[in-house]
Design a protein around this motif. Structure first.
Motif, PDB file in Angstrom:
ATOM      1  N   PRO A  28     -58.654  31.190  20.741  1.00 56.26           N
ATOM      2  CA  PRO A  28     -58.725  32.631  21.023  1.00 56.26           C
ATOM      3  C   PRO A  28     -60.029  33.285  20.583  1.00 56.26           C
ATOM      4  O   PRO A  28     -60.504  34.223  21.222  1.00 56.26           O
ATOM      5  N   GLU A  29     -60.607  32.788  19.487  1.00 58.55           N
ATOM      6  CA  GLU A  29     -61.831  33.425  18.994  1.00 58.55           C
ATOM      7  C   GLU A  29     -62.990  33.314  19.973  1.00 58.55           C
ATOM      8  O   GLU A  29     -63.958  34.090  19.903  1.00 58.55           O
ATOM      9  N   ARG A  30     -62.937  32.362  20.883  1.00 58.72           N
ATOM     10  CA  ARG A  30     -64.010  32.222  21.867  1.00 58.72           C
ATOM     11  C   ARG A  30     -64.152  33.471  22.724  1.00 58.72           C
ATOM     12  O   ARG A  30     -65.242  33.811  23.170  1.00 58.72           O
ATOM     13  N   PHE A  31     -63.047  34.160  22.973  1.00 61.38           N
ATOM     14  CA  PHE A  31     -63.062  35.288  23.896  1.00 61.38           C
ATOM     15  C   PHE A  31     -63.518  36.575  23.223  1.00 61.38           C
ATOM     16  O   PHE A  31     -63.670  37.596  23.886  1.00 61.38           O
ATOM     17  N   ALA A  32     -63.721  36.536  21.919  1.00 59.93           N
ATOM     18  CA  ALA A  32     -64.219  37.703  21.194  1.00 59.93           C
ATOM     19  C   ALA A  32     -65.741  37.703  21.109  1.00 59.93           C
ATOM     20  O   ALA A  32     -66.320  38.492  20.386  1.00 59.93           O
ATOM     21  N   LEU A  33     -66.393  36.822  21.846  1.00 55.14           N
ATOM     22  CA  LEU A  33     -67.843  36.653  21.722  1.00 55.14           C
ATOM     23  C   LEU A  33     -68.552  36.880  23.050  1.00 55.14           C
ATOM     24  O   LEU A  33     -69.609  36.324  23.293  1.00 55.14           O
ATOM     25  N   LEU A  34     -67.974  37.702  23.917  1.00 53.12           N
ATOM     26  CA  LEU A  34     -68.509  37.841  25.273  1.00 53.12           C
ATOM     27  C   LEU A  34     -68.966  39.259  25.580  1.00 53.12           C
ATOM     28  O   LEU A  34     -69.066  39.643  26.741  1.00 53.12           O
ATOM     29  N   GLY A  35     -69.261  40.045  24.562  1.00 57.66           N
ATOM     30  CA  GLY A  35     -69.653  41.430  24.783  1.00 57.66           C
ATOM     31  C   GLY A  35     -70.914  41.596  25.586  1.00 57.66           C
ATOM     32  O   GLY A  35     -71.128  42.631  26.225  1.00 57.66           O
ATOM     33  N   ASP A  36     -71.784  40.579  25.584  1.00 59.62           N
ATOM     34  CA  ASP A  36     -73.043  40.720  26.312  1.00 59.62           C
ATOM     35  C   ASP A  36     -72.870  40.587  27.820  1.00 59.62           C
ATOM     36  O   ASP A  36     -73.829  40.753  28.572  1.00 59.62           O
ATOM     37  N   GLU A  37     -71.661  40.300  28.306  1.00 56.56           N
ATOM     38  CA  GLU A  37     -71.420  40.240  29.749  1.00 56.56           C
ATOM     39  C   GLU A  37     -71.132  41.632  30.331  1.00 56.56           C
ATOM     40  O   GLU A  37     -70.945  41.774  31.537  1.00 56.56           O
ATOM     41  N   GLY A  38     -71.079  42.649  29.505  1.00 58.78           N
ATOM     42  CA  GLY A  38     -70.811  43.998  29.970  1.00 58.78           C
ATOM     43  C   GLY A  38     -71.798  44.979  29.359  1.00 58.78           C
ATOM     44  O   GLY A  38     -72.602  44.618  28.499  1.00 58.78           O
ATOM     45  N   PRO A  39     -71.744  46.234  29.801  1.00 63.30           N
ATOM     46  CA  PRO A  39     -70.828  46.751  30.807  1.00 63.30           C
ATOM     47  C   PRO A  39     -71.178  46.267  32.214  1.00 63.30           C
ATOM     48  O   PRO A  39     -72.342  45.978  32.514  1.00 63.30           O
ATOM     49  N   VAL A  40     -70.172  46.188  33.065  1.00 61.98           N
ATOM     50  CA  VAL A  40     -70.434  45.931  34.472  1.00 61.98           C
ATOM     51  C   VAL A  40     -71.285  47.080  35.003  1.00 61.98           C
ATOM     52  O   VAL A  40     -70.984  48.256  34.741  1.00 61.98           O
ATOM     53  N   PHE A  98     -67.140  40.858  20.986  1.00 55.88           N
ATOM     54  CA  PHE A  98     -66.381  41.415  22.118  1.00 55.88           C
ATOM     55  C   PHE A  98     -66.235  42.914  21.953  1.00 55.88           C
ATOM     56  O   PHE A  98     -65.960  43.412  20.875  1.00 55.88           O
ATOM     57  N   TRP A  99     -66.433  43.666  23.032  1.00 55.38           N
ATOM     58  CA  TRP A  99     -66.186  45.100  23.037  1.00 55.38           C
ATOM     59  C   TRP A  99     -65.696  45.492  24.411  1.00 55.38           C
ATOM     60  O   TRP A  99     -66.033  44.893  25.391  1.00 55.38           O
ATOM     61  N   ILE A 100     -64.871  46.520  24.461  1.00 53.10           N
ATOM     62  CA  ILE A 100     -64.226  46.933  25.706  1.00 53.10           C
ATOM     63  C   ILE A 100     -65.083  47.982  26.389  1.00 53.10           C
ATOM     64  O   ILE A 100     -65.506  48.960  25.788  1.00 53.10           O
ATOM     65  N   VAL A 101     -65.348  47.792  27.666  1.00 49.95           N
ATOM     66  CA  VAL A 101     -66.140  48.742  28.437  1.00 49.95           C
ATOM     67  C   VAL A 101     -65.313  49.986  28.671  1.00 49.95           C
ATOM     68  O   VAL A 101     -64.162  49.916  29.056  1.00 49.95           O
ATOM     69  N   SER A 102     -65.886  51.146  28.482  1.00 50.71           N
ATOM     70  CA  SER A 102     -65.142  52.394  28.639  1.00 50.71           C
ATOM     71  C   SER A 102     -64.758  52.626  30.086  1.00 50.71           C
ATOM     72  O   SER A 102     -65.430  52.170  31.005  1.00 50.71           O
ATOM     73  N   ALA A 103     -63.687  53.345  30.280  1.00 47.03           N
ATOM     74  CA  ALA A 103     -63.221  53.617  31.632  1.00 47.03           C
ATOM     75  C   ALA A 103     -64.257  54.401  32.417  1.00 47.03           C
ATOM     76  O   ALA A 103     -64.443  54.206  33.612  1.00 47.03           O
ATOM     77  N   ALA A 104     -64.974  55.274  31.739  1.00 49.75           N
ATOM     78  CA  ALA A 104     -65.985  56.067  32.434  1.00 49.75           C
ATOM     79  C   ALA A 104     -67.086  55.196  33.000  1.00 49.75           C
ATOM     80  O   ALA A 104     -67.538  55.390  34.143  1.00 49.75           O
ATOM     81  N   ALA A 161     -60.223  40.228  26.945  1.00 50.93           N
ATOM     82  CA  ALA A 161     -60.063  38.956  26.242  1.00 50.93           C
ATOM     83  C   ALA A 161     -58.686  38.361  26.482  1.00 50.93           C
ATOM     84  O   ALA A 161     -58.530  37.140  26.617  1.00 50.93           O
ATOM     85  N   ALA A 162     -57.674  39.224  26.567  1.00 52.15           N
ATOM     86  CA  ALA A 162     -56.308  38.728  26.764  1.00 52.15           C
ATOM     87  C   ALA A 162     -56.160  38.029  28.112  1.00 52.15           C
ATOM     88  O   ALA A 162     -55.455  37.022  28.229  1.00 52.15           O
ATOM     89  N   THR A 163     -56.831  38.546  29.132  1.00 44.70           N
ATOM     90  CA  THR A 163     -56.772  37.921  30.460  1.00 44.70           C
ATOM     91  C   THR A 163     -57.451  36.562  30.445  1.00 44.70           C
ATOM     92  O   THR A 163     -56.936  35.582  31.006  1.00 44.70           O
ATOM     93  N   LEU A 164     -58.618  36.497  29.819  1.00 45.48           N
ATOM     94  CA  LEU A 164     -59.335  35.228  29.742  1.00 45.48           C
ATOM     95  C   LEU A 164     -58.543  34.203  28.930  1.00 45.48           C
ATOM     96  O   LEU A 164     -58.472  33.027  29.296  1.00 45.48           O
TER      97      LEU A 164
END
Length: 340
Positions: free
Chosen positions: A72-84, A7-13, A60-63
């Motif tokens: 909870p660990e399931r939601f840390a494995l979805l980095g390939d769905e981003g960046p939008v 899981f990784w967070i997409v930057s605001a930019a 991840a918190a929303t999901l």
């Protein structure tokens, strides 16, 4: 290669850049969709060119809040769905209105002489264990294989000719598309991953084409529900709180279509797409008609199946298998390129 999802967070930019350009996904037609039928009885719906936002950047918190049944660990494995990111499908195409059925695949084999991989290599496919007793087996798999007893015409559970064919490989799908192209003079192929998600979303931007709530899938998607959970009682908490009457695959088109007239884009059978899988591909994907990485070791499959928990049937969710994988959950949907 490590395919574990991080899981990784997409930057605001990036998020702002991805949303800055107005999208041009065509609205649903007011009338019936344009449909063509081919020599095997497959129906194709014309999907217009357009733009959309591909992928998901849900925190991840929303999901975790909305899918409390999953660890909870399931939601840390979805980095390939981003960046939008913005994707432009520059040409109209004809998408299979339904998944390829058992009967259509049988007609292909009879007319072409093609031998599916599970039979040609002698190793068979996977199958549902009819002797599986969840009450007596606390752990263990209800599926077994590879075994020559199982193939496209025997996944271990009963299917009619109108059910989606499963236990077919990516290579089998390629053979079907190539034969149709030769015999009909029109190019058939698997959809790209981008084309698939564009068609699945049908102008929507929610988790499912039906909305954000898994309950919205009722009546339109054959996923892991109460019928299926009867065979996997230990996973009952993951089941859709509905019963569509189909514990395994359902006849294609048993539920409602999406806004563009396509059935079973969520559930029934996972669908092979053309692309190699690349965990970080979205970060470098071109805007126009992305084709996926140039190479890889596994091919993408999309959409979920009759055995899929609703979380994994989301429009943005990505999964993969080796091209020679044959399994009771994986099938085919074809594209025919635009033309007369």
């Amino acid at each position: 290669m490590d395919f574990r999802r991080r899981f990784w967070i997409v930057s605001a930019a990036l998020a702002v850049a991805g949303c800055a350009v107005p999208l041009a996904a065509p609205p649903p037609s007011a009338g019936a969709p344009a449909v063509q039928t081919n020599s095997l009885g497959m129906r194709f719906v014309r999907i217009p060119a357009g733009e959309f936002l591909m992928g998901s950047d849900e925190p991840a918190a929303t999901l975790a809040r909305d899918f409390p049944q999953l660890p909870p660990e399931r939601f840390a494995l979805l980095g390939d769905e981003g960046p939008v990111h913005k994707v432009r499908i520059t040409h109209a195409l004809w998408m299979g209105q339904h998944e390829v059925t058992v009967g259509q695949f049988r007609r292909f084999l009879e007319r072409s002489g093609y031998v599916p991989e599970s039979i040609a290599d002698g190793t068979g496919g996977y199958g549902w264990r009819v002797d599986y007793d969840p009450a007596k087996t606390a752990r263990g798999d209800a599926f077994e294989g590879r075994d020559p007893r199982y193939a496209w015409n025997n996944p271990g559970f009963a299917q009619g000719d109108d059910h989606p064919v499963v236990n077919v490989t990516w290579n089998d799908a390629q053979a079907l598309a190539a034969w149709l192209s030769r015999t009909e003079g029109r190019r058939y192929r698997l959809p790209t991953e981008a084309e698939w998600e564009y068609a699945c979303r049908a102008g929507s931007r929610t988790r499912y084409s039906t909305g954000n709530d898994p309950a919205s899938l009722r009546g339109s998607a054959n996923v892991f529900d109460q019928s299926t959970a009867a065979y996997w009682p230990r996973w009952k908490a993951m089941a859709l709180p509905a019963d569509d009457g189909f514990a395994f695959t359902a006849p294609v088109g048993s539920g409602a279509p999406n806004a563009w007239g396509l059935y079973d884009m969520h559930g029934n059978a996972w669908e092979w797409v053309a692309d190699w899988y690349g965990e970080d591909y979205y970060a470098r994907s071109p805007v126009d008609d992305p084709q996926g990485p140039a190479d890889g070791s596994v091919r993408v499959r999309r959409g979920g199946s009759w055995h899929t928990w609703p979380f994994y049937a989301r429009a943005s969710y990505r999964n993969w298998n080796a091209p020679d994988t044959r399994y009771t959950l994986v099938g085919i949907r074809l594209v025919r390129e635009d033309g007369p």
